[in-house]
Design an enzyme around this catalytic site. Structure first.
Site, PDB file in Angstrom:
ATOM      1  N   ALA A 159      22.031  -3.347  35.440  1.00 36.56           N
ATOM      2  CA  ALA A 159      22.438  -4.129  36.473  1.00 36.56           C
ATOM      3  C   ALA A 159      24.095  -4.119  36.551  1.00 36.56           C
ATOM      4  CB  ALA A 159      21.992  -5.526  36.633  1.00 36.56           C
ATOM      5  N   TYR A 184      23.240  -6.259  44.090  1.00 36.88           N
ATOM      6  CA  TYR A 184      23.429  -7.830  44.602  1.00 36.88           C
ATOM      7  C   TYR A 184      25.014  -7.615  44.980  1.00 36.88           C
ATOM      8  CZ  TYR A 184      24.100 -12.753  44.111  1.00 36.88           C
ATOM      9  OH  TYR A 184      24.325 -13.948  44.264  1.00 36.88           O
ATOM     10  N   THR A 186      27.613  -9.196  44.517  1.00 43.62           N
ATOM     11  CA  THR A 186      28.872  -9.210  43.520  1.00 43.62           C
ATOM     12  C   THR A 186      28.605  -7.643  42.545  1.00 43.62           C
ATOM     13  OG1 THR A 186      27.848 -10.271  42.014  1.00 43.62           O
ATOM     14  CG2 THR A 186      29.076 -11.519  43.579  1.00 43.62           C
ATOM     15  N   LYS A 187      27.733  -6.866  42.300  1.00 43.81           N
ATOM     16  CA  LYS A 187      27.709  -6.031  41.575  1.00 43.81           C
ATOM     17  C   LYS A 187      28.638  -4.715  41.795  1.00 43.81           C
ATOM     18  CE  LYS A 187      24.972  -8.217  38.823  1.00 43.81           C
ATOM     19  NZ  LYS A 187      23.572  -8.582  39.017  1.00 43.81           N
ATOM     20  N   THR A 188      28.551  -3.782  40.894  1.00 41.92           N
ATOM     21  CA  THR A 188      29.575  -2.785  40.982  1.00 41.92           C
ATOM     22  C   THR A 188      29.654  -2.086  42.262  1.00 41.92           C
ATOM     23  OG1 THR A 188      28.194  -1.125  39.711  1.00 41.92           O
ATOM     24  CG2 THR A 188      29.717  -2.353  38.706  1.00 41.92           C
TER      25      THR A 188
END
Ligand SMILES: *Cc1c(COP(=O)(O)O)cnc(C)c1O
Length: 385
Positions: A159, A184, A186-188
């Protein structure tokens, strides 16, 4: 954002190209899983490496669940999971009726400690789910040797780990049974909500494709493209509703094309922080293993005993100075459900229990301006000098 505005901990890096791609998908007449999802999977597979099936889903949690199902983990089985992770990694083990067995982490990387893991192996242990915490890859050579020695399946929770190169290949390819990425907010890279499963085995890939959409043997887009009647399909199992929409996939395709540039920016932010904080009473995050890259999804500082304030006071002070911080993670053995269900005690996880008290994640998202990076640096210096 002006210099006096509060700087949130994380803001997605979305530009006109993503907005244009989503609008175009909306105008196309095809909103659910279709041409954009198929193209996103193919483009993602090209980045991960040939021979890997990439299957888009609506979250990493869904992807981890489908991976456990395809590998055949079920009631009576145990799965090794680090306590230092988000609850998803463990909850999916409960979804399939198996039991997570929690493992302490390595003090430097905060990744799963394989020595502690081997002490927790029982005759029921079937799999291990390591997390590449913050985007710092686990040692995949040691992981593969550990899994082979104990005859375990490996499902990597990646993740935090896109795009990351480890031991000469992308995280997503290699010896593991499945690797799961999160998109998601806020992910990279992000699709709002979304995820991707990378899996080498073609039979398991076929199972996952069916199970992500109600256990139906042909998805709606296959049916639409096929010469067979589009209304005809077979239900082969009671599956799930885990498919990724085309509007989300359209955003993901643009984010994928920008993934290296965004990672480079996060690496620059991390290097700027580590330069600026080297003489403060903090432990800096460790770098990648030799030859690897780091995803820098998170930049985690650890306050030393002589920092002059607690982690909670630090976060409060930073907020007063206009900077949002976070904590990754509250260890799962401290969460009521996991603690009570499995009778977990702090002293079984000495590293996670003590490191948790002094960890703080600073803003490190790719759209941060130089001015915002400098604001974070001076706020940290004000708190700790
Ligand atoms: C975010 C996260 C997940 C879950 O991802 P979703 O796409 O929100 O389901 C799983 N594991 C870890 C370590 C995460 O940080």
């Amino acid at each position: 954002m002006t210099s006096t505005e509060f700087l949130p901990f994380a803001v997605p890096d979305i530009g006109e190209a993503e907005i244009g791609a989503v609008v175009e998908a909306m105008r196309s007449g095809w909103l659910t899983t279709g041409p954009n999802a198929a193209a996103f999977e193919a483009e993602f597979a090209r980045v991960i490496g040939e021979g890997t099936h990439c299957i888009a889903v609506n979250s990493a949690t869904a992807g981890l669940h489908l991976a456990l199902d395809a590998i055949g983990i079920g009631p009576g089985d145990e799965v090794l999971v680090p306590t230092w992770t988000f609850t998803s990694t463990a909850e999916v083990v409960r979804y399939v009726g198996a039991d997570p067995v929690f493992v302490d982490v390595d003090k430097d990387s905060l990744n799963i400690d394989l020595r502690h893991a081997s002490a927790r192996v029982t005759p029921r242990t079937r799999a291990i789910m390591p997390v590449h915490f913050a985007g710092r890859a686990v040692d995949r050579g040691q992981l593969a040797a550990f899994a082979k020695a104990h005859d375990l399946a490996v499902i990597e929770d990646a993740a935090h780990a896109f795009p990351v190169r480890s031991q000469g290949r992308m995280v997503g390819s290699g010896d593991s049974d499945a690797v799961v990425f999160s998109f998601y907010a806020t992910k990279t890279i992000t699709t709002g909500e979304g995820g991707m499963i990378a899996i080498a085995d073609p039979d398991r890939a076929r199972r996952i494709r069916a199970m992500r959409l109600h256990g139906i043997s042909r998805d709606v887009f296959d049916r639409y493209r096929s010469t067979k009647p589009s209304w005809e399909y077979e239900v082969i199992a009671p599956g799930f509703k885990y498919n990724l929409t085309d509007t989300a996939a359209a955003m993901g395709r643009v984010q994928l094309a920008r993934a290296d540039q965004m990672r480079d920016r996060r690496q620059h932010i991390a290097a700027s922080y580590s330069d600026a904080f080297s003489d403060l009473p903090v432990d800096l995050p460790v770098g990648p293993l030799p030859g690897d890259t780091h995803g820098w999804h998170l930049y985690v500082l650890r306050l030393q005993d002589d920092a002059g304030l607690s982690r909670n006071e630090f976060i409060q002070r930073m907020a007063e100075l206009g900077v949002g911080c976070s904590v990754h993670f509250i260890p799962l053995h401290r969460q009521p459900y996991w603690r009570d269900r499995y009778h977990l005690l702090d002293n079984e996880f000495p590293v996670a229990s003590s490191e948790f008290e002094r960890c703080v994640s600073l803003p490190a998202f790719s759209s941060m301006t130089t001015e915002q990076i400098d604001r974070v640096i001076s706020a940290v210096q004000k708190c700790l000098r």
